[in-house]
Design a protein around this motif. Sequence first.
Motif: not given
Length: 158
Positions: A104-111
Amino acid sequence: MWLVVSDTHDNMHKMKEIEKIIERENITAVFHCGDFVAPFILPYIIKENIEFYGVFGNNDGEKLLLSERSNGRILPGPRIIEVESKKIMMMHEPFALEAAEKSGLYDFIFFGHTHEIVHRVTGKSVIVNPGEASGWLTGRATVALVDPKDGEVNIMEI
């Protein structure tokens, strides 16, 4: 508007299309999730007055020159950055995806890496794999347009 791209794998024809998208969609930041392959694709996505962030992929063999030609803006992942007051984790292989998503730390996760389109929201995190920009593996070349203000994601075929 942000552009999230991955797995370009030296497809110069698609890189020219991506360059047109950057111009047409008023992109303010480009996030490349790895597998550039060779540095000669960088001028199509690294533009003056547009932020650029990249991570190395498993097929990036010319890392030294990729790093040099990007002015050090391509780094090993996972990479945590803050852009427009949004906390972002980017990576190529999704090894840290589950932990990042649960945190829950990130606004966005890109991979990238999987060549499969992923778009979902978990808690406050918008998770995006834009698919493969090259189209080599699936026959479908895609990128993601992301609105950082509302988290809306538009997967665009190129």
